[in-house]
Design an enzyme around this catalytic site. Sequence first.
Site, PDB file in Angstrom:
ATOM      1  N   GLU A 177       9.823  14.685 -99.427  1.00  0.00           N
ATOM      2  CA  GLU A 177      11.079  14.540 -98.684  1.00  0.00           C
ATOM      3  C   GLU A 177      10.926  15.038 -97.265  1.00  0.00           C
ATOM      4  O   GLU A 177      11.467  14.453 -96.331  1.00  0.00           O
ATOM      5  CB  GLU A 177      12.204  15.314 -99.387  1.00  0.00           C
ATOM      6  CG  GLU A 177      13.609  14.944 -98.927  1.00  0.00           C
ATOM      7  CD  GLU A 177      14.082  15.701 -97.694  1.00  0.00           C
ATOM      8  OE1 GLU A 177      15.087  15.289 -97.099  1.00  0.00           O
ATOM      9  OE2 GLU A 177      13.454  16.716 -97.320  1.00  0.00           O
TER      10      GLU A 177
ATOM     11  N   ASP B 271       8.920  19.916-102.245  1.00  0.00           N
ATOM     12  CA  ASP B 271       8.073  20.184-101.083  1.00  0.00           C
ATOM     13  C   ASP B 271       8.843  20.942-100.015  1.00  0.00           C
ATOM     14  O   ASP B 271      10.072  20.854 -99.921  1.00  0.00           O
ATOM     15  CB  ASP B 271       7.490  18.892-100.517  1.00  0.00           C
ATOM     16  CG  ASP B 271       8.547  17.912-100.020  1.00  0.00           C
ATOM     17  OD1 ASP B 271       9.555  17.744-100.728  1.00  0.00           O
ATOM     18  OD2 ASP B 271       8.353  17.306 -98.944  1.00  0.00           O
TER      19      ASP B 271
END
Length: 401
Positions: A158, A93
Amino acid sequence: MSRTLQLAEQLISRPSVTPDDADCQALLMARLAPLGFACETIVSGPEHFRVTNLWAKFEGFSAQAPAVPTHSAIEPIANKTPAKTLVFAGHTDVVPTGPLEQWHSHPFTPSHRGGQLYGRGTADMKSSLAAMVVAVEEFLAAHPQPTLSIAFLITSDEEGPALDGTVVVCEQLQARGEVLDYCIVGEPTSVEQLGDMVKNGRRGTLGGKLTVKGVQGHIAYPHLAKNPIHLFAPALAELVATRWDEGNEFFPATSWQVSNVHGGAGATNVIPGELVVDFNFRFSTESTPESLQQRLLAILSRHQLEYDLKWTLGGLPFLTTPGTLVNAVRGAIRAETGLETALSTTGGTSDGRFIAKICPQVIEFGPINASIHKINEHVAVASLDPLKNIYKGVLERLAAV
């Protein structure tokens, strides 16, 4: 085009803004499965925030330990030593792009200018993921039966709240009894040159939302009110001046910082009824969440404040002292770049804080971090294959231990 650059561009072209993985992990699995990795997708989180996690593992071949003699005519028993495991960890991500019109090229269209590769996630951290995968491909091509197990722990949560990503996978691995020995998190840690810094730990983070209570009233009649801003000011001065600890050879001293202060009814002639203060500790291994909480509460009590306080423990500090993994990383960096890398625990938190709970040696290493989270994020094209070579060098050194 190098294979590392090619894979990096394929990943960058996928708009994987948290928590959307945008099939980045499927691309990684397509590269890892043919190598013999057992790949598992772990989905977590509510419907509106579905997180995709990947756990992929290649089982190394056990080393043959010296034969153990027996007290019979039977041949000595040969013991098998379980292969140790190195985990490559990271995230697919990325943070949002910000205003598209401020980018010199589309953030999800990999672009080259002046020897730099531009795009969201180039430095944080799709180049690292590409370098890790290609390093493993080359390592296994040269060592098809290594005495080292290799794993990938990849998440799409994250950059977000980090509630359904690496922490969930680590909990499941621990419940299964999975043993991890070494971990490299591909966070961008280099400062001016590739390899000039690695993180061998991170500070803990402890946040608080403090509501100091007063009595609202007309500003012309302060004797009929109770101003929480005035009441808190002496306590604030003491909190700012407090030396929480002295740090140690690996960590700077613990820091306490106010991040937001809010009070007032929106009118200049009203004394507010409460003051809300957001603060955060970034703490070393010399302090614990409990000790910091107790000391702060003692200061508030000493100033006789009436308050509510809510705590949020974002992560405990972790530290990997120089040893097998640090030496392997330092050696690989030295062989590739000639640099003597610096160890550091500065910066924000990372998923290393979760992995460190189940893995004794965790370090972070990746490309230059100057442009992360910025408009026109970029990484030097010429650094991609050296990054891959360093990861490969670590594999070779750990396999030889």
